[in-house]
Design a protein around this motif. Structure first.
Motif, PDB file in Angstrom:
ATOM      1  N   VAL A   1      36.555  50.980  50.034  1.00 26.03           N
ATOM      2  CA  VAL A   1      36.351  50.479  51.390  1.00 26.03           C
ATOM      3  C   VAL A   1      36.974  49.100  51.556  1.00 26.03           C
ATOM      4  CG1 VAL A   1      34.611  49.725  53.058  1.00 26.03           C
ATOM      5  CG2 VAL A   1      34.285  51.858  51.775  1.00 26.03           C
ATOM      6  N   GLU A   2      36.736  48.218  50.597  1.00 25.51           N
ATOM      7  CA  GLU A   2      37.277  46.863  50.680  1.00 25.51           C
ATOM      8  C   GLU A   2      38.793  46.863  50.734  1.00 25.51           C
ATOM      9  OE1 GLU A   2      38.106  42.863  50.750  1.00 25.51           O
ATOM     10  OE2 GLU A   2      36.248  43.926  51.245  1.00 25.51           O
ATOM     11  N   ILE A   3      39.427  47.626  49.854  1.00 27.13           N
ATOM     12  CA  ILE A   3      40.897  47.652  49.812  1.00 27.13           C
ATOM     13  C   ILE A   3      41.465  48.311  51.057  1.00 27.13           C
ATOM     14  CG2 ILE A   3      42.887  48.571  48.560  1.00 27.13           C
ATOM     15  CD1 ILE A   3      41.160  48.301  45.989  1.00 27.13           C
ATOM     16  N   SER A   4      40.835  49.381  51.520  1.00 32.69           N
ATOM     17  CA  SER A   4      41.306  50.056  52.739  1.00 32.69           C
ATOM     18  C   SER A   4      41.255  49.127  53.950  1.00 32.69           C
ATOM     19  CB  SER A   4      40.455  51.299  53.014  1.00 32.69           C
ATOM     20  OG  SER A   4      40.491  52.217  51.943  1.00 32.69           O
ATOM     21  N   LEU A   5      40.234  48.253  53.976  1.00 31.91           N
ATOM     22  CA  LEU A   5      40.048  47.359  55.122  1.00 31.91           C
ATOM     23  C   LEU A   5      40.854  46.083  55.037  1.00 31.91           C
ATOM     24  CD1 LEU A   5      36.194  47.701  55.743  1.00 31.91           C
ATOM     25  CD2 LEU A   5      38.047  48.669  57.118  1.00 31.91           C
ATOM     26  N   GLN A   6      41.424  45.766  53.878  1.00 31.04           N
ATOM     27  CA  GLN A   6      42.196  44.524  53.751  1.00 31.04           C
ATOM     28  C   GLN A   6      43.330  44.439  54.775  1.00 31.04           C
ATOM     29  OE1 GLN A   6      43.207  44.380  49.579  1.00 31.04           O
ATOM     30  NE2 GLN A   6      41.300  43.339  49.011  1.00 31.04           N
ATOM     31  N   PRO A   7      44.196  45.456  54.890  1.00 29.40           N
ATOM     32  CA  PRO A   7      45.238  45.366  55.925  1.00 29.40           C
ATOM     33  C   PRO A   7      44.694  45.470  57.339  1.00 29.40           C
ATOM     34  CG  PRO A   7      45.312  47.493  54.810  1.00 29.40           C
ATOM     35  CD  PRO A   7      44.356  46.643  54.041  1.00 29.40           C
ATOM     36  N   TRP A   8      43.570  46.158  57.514  1.00 29.52           N
ATOM     37  CA  TRP A   8      42.947  46.244  58.838  1.00 29.52           C
ATOM     38  C   TRP A   8      42.509  44.862  59.304  1.00 29.52           C
ATOM     39  CZ3 TRP A   8      42.000  48.184  63.359  1.00 29.52           C
ATOM     40  CH2 TRP A   8      40.802  47.909  64.025  1.00 29.52           C
ATOM     41  N   ARG A   9      41.880  44.119  58.436  1.00 29.71           N
ATOM     42  CA  ARG A   9      41.439  42.776  58.807  1.00 29.71           C
ATOM     43  C   ARG A   9      42.625  41.852  59.059  1.00 29.71           C
ATOM     44  NH1 ARG A   9      37.968  43.225  53.912  1.00 29.71           N
ATOM     45  NH2 ARG A   9      35.968  44.157  54.531  1.00 29.71           N
ATOM     46  N   ALA A  10      43.671  42.011  58.267  1.00 30.70           N
ATOM     47  CA  ALA A  10      44.805  41.092  58.349  1.00 30.70           C
ATOM     48  C   ALA A  10      45.754  41.406  59.500  1.00 30.70           C
ATOM     49  CB  ALA A  10      45.573  41.109  57.022  1.00 30.70           C
ATOM     50  N   PHE A  11      45.994  42.694  59.779  1.00 34.27           N
ATOM     51  CA  PHE A  11      47.074  43.075  60.685  1.00 34.27           C
ATOM     52  C   PHE A  11      46.664  43.949  61.866  1.00 34.27           C
ATOM     53  CE2 PHE A  11      48.806  43.182  56.219  1.00 34.27           C
ATOM     54  CZ  PHE A  11      49.300  41.880  56.235  1.00 34.27           C
ATOM     55  N   ARG A  12      45.463  44.527  61.817  1.00 36.58           N
ATOM     56  CA  ARG A  12      44.970  45.424  62.861  1.00 36.58           C
ATOM     57  C   ARG A  12      45.939  46.576  63.168  1.00 36.58           C
ATOM     58  NH1 ARG A  12      40.454  43.584  62.038  1.00 36.58           N
ATOM     59  NH2 ARG A  12      38.963  43.054  63.667  1.00 36.58           N
ATOM     60  N   PRO A  13      46.291  47.384  62.179  1.00 38.63           N
ATOM     61  CA  PRO A  13      47.094  48.574  62.449  1.00 38.63           C
ATOM     62  C   PRO A  13      46.285  49.585  63.258  1.00 38.63           C
ATOM     63  CG  PRO A  13      46.272  48.653  60.211  1.00 38.63           C
ATOM     64  CD  PRO A  13      45.894  47.301  60.766  1.00 38.63           C
ATOM     65  N   ASP A  14      46.960  50.575  63.817  1.00 40.50           N
ATOM     66  CA  ASP A  14      46.288  51.609  64.589  1.00 40.50           C
ATOM     67  C   ASP A  14      45.741  52.728  63.714  1.00 40.50           C
ATOM     68  OD1 ASP A  14      46.776  50.689  67.381  1.00 40.50           O
ATOM     69  OD2 ASP A  14      48.863  50.860  66.741  1.00 40.50           O
ATOM     70  N   GLY A  15      46.059  52.689  62.433  1.00 43.00           N
ATOM     71  CA  GLY A  15      45.537  53.663  61.488  1.00 43.00           C
ATOM     72  C   GLY A  15      45.064  52.972  60.226  1.00 43.00           C
ATOM     73  N   VAL A  16      43.894  53.347  59.751  1.00 47.49           N
ATOM     74  CA  VAL A  16      43.351  52.824  58.487  1.00 47.49           C
ATOM     75  C   VAL A  16      43.275  53.995  57.519  1.00 47.49           C
ATOM     76  CG1 VAL A  16      41.366  51.760  57.360  1.00 47.49           C
ATOM     77  CG2 VAL A  16      42.070  50.996  59.650  1.00 47.49           C
ATOM     78  N   ILE A  17      44.151  53.999  56.534  1.00 51.75           N
ATOM     79  CA  ILE A  17      44.202  55.103  55.585  1.00 51.75           C
ATOM     80  C   ILE A  17      43.362  54.769  54.362  1.00 51.75           C
ATOM     81  CG2 ILE A  17      46.324  54.267  54.465  1.00 51.75           C
ATOM     82  CD1 ILE A  17      47.121  57.310  54.231  1.00 51.75           C
ATOM     83  N   ILE A  18      42.619  55.734  53.879  1.00 51.45           N
ATOM     84  CA  ILE A  18      41.754  55.507  52.732  1.00 51.45           C
ATOM     85  C   ILE A  18      42.589  55.155  51.507  1.00 51.45           C
ATOM     86  CG2 ILE A  18      41.721  57.973  52.161  1.00 51.45           C
ATOM     87  CD1 ILE A  18      38.853  57.551  51.107  1.00 51.45           C
ATOM     88  N   PHE A  19      42.121  54.188  50.739  1.00 50.23           N
ATOM     89  CA  PHE A  19      42.798  53.819  49.495  1.00 50.23           C
ATOM     90  C   PHE A  19      42.424  54.849  48.434  1.00 50.23           C
ATOM     91  CE2 PHE A  19      43.049  51.549  45.425  1.00 50.23           C
ATOM     92  CZ  PHE A  19      44.375  51.137  45.467  1.00 50.23           C
ATOM     93  N   SER A  20      43.401  55.628  48.038  1.00 50.91           N
ATOM     94  CA  SER A  20      43.157  56.705  47.099  1.00 50.91           C
ATOM     95  C   SER A  20      44.476  57.082  46.450  1.00 50.91           C
ATOM     96  CB  SER A  20      42.528  57.904  47.840  1.00 50.91           C
ATOM     97  OG  SER A  20      42.124  58.912  46.947  1.00 50.91           O
ATOM     98  N   ASP A  21      44.572  58.298  45.923  1.00 56.89           N
ATOM     99  CA  ASP A  21      45.799  58.768  45.287  1.00 56.89           C
ATOM    100  C   ASP A  21      45.865  60.281  45.459  1.00 56.89           C
ATOM    101  OD1 ASP A  21      48.015  57.680  43.254  1.00 56.89           O
ATOM    102  OD2 ASP A  21      47.426  59.691  42.613  1.00 56.89           O
ATOM    103  N   ILE A  22      47.077  60.817  45.499  1.00 57.23           N
ATOM    104  CA  ILE A  22      47.197  62.272  45.655  1.00 57.23           C
ATOM    105  C   ILE A  22      46.642  63.014  44.441  1.00 57.23           C
ATOM    106  CG2 ILE A  22      49.131  62.151  47.266  1.00 57.23           C
ATOM    107  CD1 ILE A  22      50.990  62.865  44.947  1.00 57.23           C
TER     108      ILE A  22
END
Length: 427
Positions: free
Chosen positions: A116-137
């Protein structure tokens, strides 16, 4: 002259007199702004109406869904939404600091608080229109019988690659209980961003996941799995079929946990000749789309393939809502090749983020204009590169938030189809 943008993205002009364009007869029906279309060869006419800027703005504000979801569905909106592949990661100082404290990627990507913290880091900094979960294929692999490790230098390592019928015996149906950290993280992210952005989940396509399982990790040549297409096709088909079911279940799990849009990464599909991809990758992606549609019909699905220039037309046959273009494809050409029945994502070259900011601004404007005013999600043509300046990422999203389709396409008039033999005046 009136410039007319047909809903599918084709551009036409209507003169004061009749004009035949690409099989259509376009003529003004009266001194007002109503227009009639005659379809060749039988010349049956159909009326359309031209929408003013005010009407377009009103139409663009009707849905309460996040902007990204609306774009993925092809809805009329006021500007393109934007997010970036790998928008959370090593280019951000806050991520590097957290990674020093938690050096294991598996720990960072499988612990709810850290996800959650890593996924929200760019959201807090840049406010993109999409927040993608930090994970791996590769995250779901242990849940269906394929353990793996990630080494700092070599990347993912699978100790027991599957290359024969004996190897298939380790596989079992996906155990979603082992992936609850993904579901819980998505639920929290939905609560954190609310309606201000879309929460994205993602998966790897069966072929791409199979490359790791068969090769035992990353590879530059894919010789083992490509040889397997000819030496043990029955084994490869069984593996891909199992992955298809597991990935379908995993997507549905993500959607039910809160994901509003899903991206399917066929990262290594572009390493196949188009006719081979058509046989060994496309049918399994198509099956995933069909399965997900039955359970989650309203959730948009995006397909991204790195190096997809030779596959664009074939990608539309998978049934996805959006095709992601990499940066080697010209956006205008990609739009033309995709046709009118699928939306598009992309495709700014990630290296533009190292350019002077005015250059980046111009490239964003160029890509958006080429993509047209409907059904476009702005993204990079690949993931954010290491050492990308955060200032450039911030600028990217600032520019997008300041865009307006009405300004970019101010000379165009949007066409709305009406019932035959009826006309509506432009107000």
């Amino acid at each position: 002259m009136i410039s007319v943008t047909v809903r599918g993205g084709e551009m036409y002009s209507s003169l004061d007199s009749s004009e035949e364009v690409r099989g259509l007869l376009i003529a003004r029906s009266s001194p007002d702004s109503s227009v009639r279309l005659g379809l060749r060869p039988n010349l049956k006419t159909q009326s359309i109406r031209l929408l003013s800027k005010r009407q377009r703005s009103l139409r663009a504000s009707l849905s309460s869904d996040p902007l990204l979801v609306q774009a993925a569905r092809g809805n009329a909106i006021s500007r393109p939404p934007a997010w970036m592949m790998r928008q959370a990661g090593r280019y951000m100082a806050v991520y590097r600091k957290l990674a020093e404290k938690y050096p294991s990627f598996r720990v960072r990507s499988e612990t709810v608080d850290l996800i959650v913290e890593i996924s929200l880091q760019p959201w807090r900094a840049f406010r993109p229109d999409g927040v993608i979960i930090f994970s791996d294929i590769l995250t779901p692999l242990p849940a269906f019988g394929v353990p793996f490790e990630i080494e700092d230098v070599k990347g993912p390592i699978i100790q027991s690659p599957i290359c024969d019928e004996e190897g298939l015996k380790c596989l079992h149906p996906i155990d979603l209980e082992k992936l609850q950290f993904v579901g819980e993280s998505l639920m929290i992210l939905r609560g954190e961003v609310g309606k201000k952005a879309a929460v994205l989940g993602f998966v790897g396509a069966p072929w791409t996941i199979a490359t790791y399982i068969v090769e035992g990790g990353t590879t530059r040549t894919y010789t083992t799995i490509k040889r397997m297409c000819h030496t043990a096709p029955h084994v490869l088909r069984a593996l891909l079929s199992h992955l298809t079911q597991a990935i379908s279940d995993y997507i549905i799990f993500q959607v039910k946990s809160g994901a509003q849009c899903i991206q399917i990464f066929d990262s290594w599909g572009g390493q196949l000749p188009p006719h081979v991809w058509e046989h060994w990758s496309k049918p399994y992606i198509k099956q995933i789309v069909s399965s997900v549609r039955k359970e989650c019909p309203q959730t948009p699905l995006v397909l991204y393939i790195n190096g997809n220039g030779g596959l664009i037309e074939r990608m539309t046959g998978t049934g996805v809502d959006v095709v992601g273009l990499d940066w080697t494809v010209d956006m205008a050409d990609g739009r033309r090749r995709l046709g009118n029945n699928v939306n598009v994502q992309g495709n700014v070259d990630p290296t533009y983020l190292f350019s002077p900011l005015p250059v980046l601004t111009d490239e964003i404007h160029r890509v958006v204009r080429c993509a047209g005013r409907r059904g476009h999600i702005l993204n990079l043509g690949h993931g954010v590169l290491v050492n990308t300046p955060e200032e450039a990422v911030a600028h990217f999203f600032d520019v997008v938030r300041g865009l307006s389709y009405d300004s970019l396409f101010e000379d165009d008039v949007v066409v709305d189809e009406l019932e035959p033999d009826s006309t509506v005046k432009l107000r």
